[in-house]
Design a protein around this motif. Structure first.
Motif, PDB file in Angstrom:
ATOM      1  N   VAL A   1       0.417  -0.887   0.194  1.00  0.00           N
ATOM      2  CA  VAL A   1      -0.005  -0.169  -0.047  1.00  0.00           C
ATOM      3  C   VAL A   1       0.659   1.217  -0.118  1.00  0.00           C
ATOM      4  CG1 VAL A   1      -2.023  -1.008   1.094  1.00  0.00           C
ATOM      5  CG2 VAL A   1      -0.379  -0.340   2.525  1.00  0.00           C
ATOM      6  N   VAL A   2       0.329   1.998  -0.741  1.00  0.00           N
ATOM      7  CA  VAL A   2       0.940   3.697  -0.380  1.00  0.00           C
ATOM      8  C   VAL A   2      -0.137   4.257   0.863  1.00  0.00           C
ATOM      9  CG1 VAL A   2       1.271   6.114  -1.283  1.00  0.00           C
ATOM     10  CG2 VAL A   2       2.147   3.621  -2.408  1.00  0.00           C
ATOM     11  N   LEU A   3       0.370   4.943   1.840  1.00  0.00           N
ATOM     12  CA  LEU A   3      -0.864   5.558   2.762  1.00  0.00           C
ATOM     13  C   LEU A   3      -0.336   7.131   2.867  1.00  0.00           C
ATOM     14  CD1 LEU A   3      -0.321   2.844   5.446  1.00  0.00           C
ATOM     15  CD2 LEU A   3      -2.440   3.448   3.966  1.00  0.00           C
ATOM     16  N   GLY A   4      -1.675   8.598   2.830  1.00  0.00           N
ATOM     17  CA  GLY A   4      -1.143   9.554   2.661  1.00  0.00           C
ATOM     18  C   GLY A   4      -1.974   9.408   3.853  1.00  0.00           C
ATOM     19  N   ARG A   5      -0.821  11.105   4.787  1.00  0.00           N
ATOM     20  CA  ARG A   5      -1.605  11.135   5.828  1.00  0.00           C
ATOM     21  C   ARG A   5      -1.261  12.949   5.744  1.00  0.00           C
ATOM     22  NH1 ARG A   5       2.884   9.782  10.434  1.00  0.00           N
ATOM     23  NH2 ARG A   5       5.221  10.833   9.098  1.00  0.00           N
ATOM     24  N   GLU A   6      -1.440  13.371   7.310  1.00  0.00           N
ATOM     25  CA  GLU A   6      -2.366  14.630   7.422  1.00  0.00           C
ATOM     26  C   GLU A   6      -0.187  15.286   7.215  1.00  0.00           C
ATOM     27  OE1 GLU A   6      -3.408  17.597  11.127  1.00  0.00           O
ATOM     28  OE2 GLU A   6      -2.238  15.849  11.453  1.00  0.00           O
ATOM     29  N   GLY A   7      -0.189  16.391   6.393  1.00  0.00           N
ATOM     30  CA  GLY A   7       0.417  17.095   5.846  1.00  0.00           C
ATOM     31  C   GLY A   7       0.827  16.550   4.501  1.00  0.00           C
ATOM     32  N   ASP A   8       0.236  15.968   3.600  1.00  0.00           N
ATOM     33  CA  ASP A   8       0.458  15.795   2.530  1.00  0.00           C
ATOM     34  C   ASP A   8       1.088  15.027   2.606  1.00  0.00           C
ATOM     35  OD1 ASP A   8      -2.098  17.143   1.712  1.00  0.00           O
ATOM     36  OD2 ASP A   8      -0.561  18.530   1.489  1.00  0.00           O
ATOM     37  N   ALA A   9       2.000  14.258   4.080  1.00  0.00           N
ATOM     38  CA  ALA A   9       3.547  12.879   3.704  1.00  0.00           C
ATOM     39  C   ALA A   9       1.991  11.276   3.361  1.00  0.00           C
ATOM     40  CB  ALA A   9       3.465  12.872   4.987  1.00  0.00           C
ATOM     41  N   ALA A  10       3.545  10.821   2.370  1.00  0.00           N
ATOM     42  CA  ALA A  10       3.480   9.769   1.939  1.00  0.00           C
ATOM     43  C   ALA A  10       3.496   8.111   3.283  1.00  0.00           C
ATOM     44  CB  ALA A  10       2.891   9.569   0.922  1.00  0.00           C
ATOM     45  N   LEU A  11       2.890   7.258   3.014  1.00  0.00           N
ATOM     46  CA  LEU A  11       3.756   6.451   3.468  1.00  0.00           C
ATOM     47  C   LEU A  11       3.967   4.771   2.710  1.00  0.00           C
ATOM     48  CD1 LEU A  11       2.787   6.219   7.251  1.00  0.00           C
ATOM     49  CD2 LEU A  11       4.706   6.935   6.357  1.00  0.00           C
ATOM     50  N   ALA A  12       3.938   3.678   2.828  1.00  0.00           N
ATOM     51  CA  ALA A  12       4.210   3.070   1.429  1.00  0.00           C
ATOM     52  C   ALA A  12       5.053   1.663   2.240  1.00  0.00           C
ATOM     53  CB  ALA A  12       5.262   2.702   0.381  1.00  0.00           C
ATOM     54  N   GLY A  13       4.503   0.085   2.036  1.00  0.00           N
ATOM     55  CA  GLY A  13       5.151  -0.782   2.302  1.00  0.00           C
ATOM     56  C   GLY A  13       3.803  -2.181   2.591  1.00  0.00           C
ATOM     57  N   HIS A  14       4.039  -3.516   3.224  1.00  0.00           N
ATOM     58  CA  HIS A  14       3.318  -4.104   2.677  1.00  0.00           C
ATOM     59  C   HIS A  14       2.574  -4.234   3.882  1.00  0.00           C
ATOM     60  CE1 HIS A  14       2.673  -8.482   3.331  1.00  0.00           C
ATOM     61  NE2 HIS A  14       2.540  -8.250   4.351  1.00  0.00           N
ATOM     62  N   LEU A  15       1.325  -4.649   4.038  1.00  0.00           N
ATOM     63  CA  LEU A  15      -0.064  -4.051   5.415  1.00  0.00           C
ATOM     64  C   LEU A  15       0.264  -5.230   5.306  1.00  0.00           C
ATOM     65  CD1 LEU A  15      -2.005  -2.248   5.692  1.00  0.00           C
ATOM     66  CD2 LEU A  15      -3.434  -3.577   4.724  1.00  0.00           C
ATOM     67  N   HIS A  16       0.469  -5.288   7.362  1.00  0.00           N
ATOM     68  CA  HIS A  16       0.509  -6.363   8.431  1.00  0.00           C
ATOM     69  C   HIS A  16      -1.554  -6.120   8.464  1.00  0.00           C
ATOM     70  CE1 HIS A  16       4.382  -7.881   8.761  1.00  0.00           C
ATOM     71  NE2 HIS A  16       5.020  -6.730   8.094  1.00  0.00           N
ATOM     72  N   ARG A  17      -1.665  -5.352   8.760  1.00  0.00           N
ATOM     73  CA  ARG A  17      -3.140  -4.681   9.371  1.00  0.00           C
ATOM     74  C   ARG A  17      -3.868  -3.496   8.962  1.00  0.00           C
ATOM     75  NH1 ARG A  17      -1.793  -3.104  13.467  1.00  0.00           N
ATOM     76  NH2 ARG A  17      -0.250  -3.890  15.562  1.00  0.00           N
ATOM     77  N   ALA A  18      -4.948  -3.217   8.857  1.00  0.00           N
ATOM     78  CA  ALA A  18      -5.429  -2.324   8.786  1.00  0.00           C
ATOM     79  C   ALA A  18      -6.978  -2.081   9.502  1.00  0.00           C
ATOM     80  CB  ALA A  18      -5.398  -1.257   7.786  1.00  0.00           C
ATOM     81  N   ARG A  19      -7.347  -1.555  10.190  1.00  0.00           N
ATOM     82  CA  ARG A  19      -8.671  -1.185  11.065  1.00  0.00           C
ATOM     83  C   ARG A  19      -9.564  -0.086   9.835  1.00  0.00           C
ATOM     84  NH1 ARG A  19     -11.919  -4.523  13.780  1.00  0.00           N
ATOM     85  NH2 ARG A  19     -13.185  -3.796  14.637  1.00  0.00           N
ATOM     86  N   VAL A  20     -11.097  -0.403   9.956  1.00  0.00           N
ATOM     87  CA  VAL A  20     -11.268   0.751   9.279  1.00  0.00           C
ATOM     88  C   VAL A  20     -12.825   0.873  10.073  1.00  0.00           C
ATOM     89  CG1 VAL A  20     -13.134   1.328   7.260  1.00  0.00           C
ATOM     90  CG2 VAL A  20     -11.555   0.101   6.761  1.00  0.00           C
TER      91      VAL A  20
END
Length: 113
Positions: free
Chosen positions: A79-98
């Motif tokens: 995944v690529v994840l966008g967070r506050e401040g227009d920062a991006a994170l990327a990597g293998h997704l282990h878990r995520a909660r909706v």
């Protein structure tokens, strides 16, 4: 193409695994993953050891996009994840909660041999 949806109150990998099994998808491609999560754990490899993971956890709203595969019923997503401040994170997704929004996975099943 099959749409596998993750709704508020669900965990992404667990739900995609269950929904793929319900649809009879044992092997296939996750062509597109889109949505938002409220917390997650992703990993990357250290520069000196490709056989280990550095797992980082984030507890904040994150926009999510990604791709992956389903192999022998197991979901593997990057995944690529966008967070506050227009920062991006990327990597293998282990878990995520909706909790607030949704995640949609558009999948293609491989024909059985």
């Amino acid at each position: 193409m099959k749409l596998l949806s993750v709704k508020p109150g669900e965990e992404v990998i667990e739900t995609l695994t269950r929904r793929a099994a319900e649809e009879g998808i044992v092997n296939g491609a996750i062509v597109s993953l889109i949505g938002a999560v409220d917390e997650c754990a992703i990993s990357n490899m250290p520069a000196t050891d490709a056989s280990t993971d550095i797992v980082s956890e984030y507890r904040q709203p994150l926009e999510l996009s990604g791709t992956g595969e389903i192999r022998d019923g197991k979901v593997h997503v990057h995944v690529v994840l966008g967070r506050e401040g227009d920062a991006a994170l990327a990597g293998h997704l282990h878990r995520a909660r909706v909790e607030t929004f949704f995640v949609h996975a558009y999948t293609l099943a491989m024909p059985e041999e």
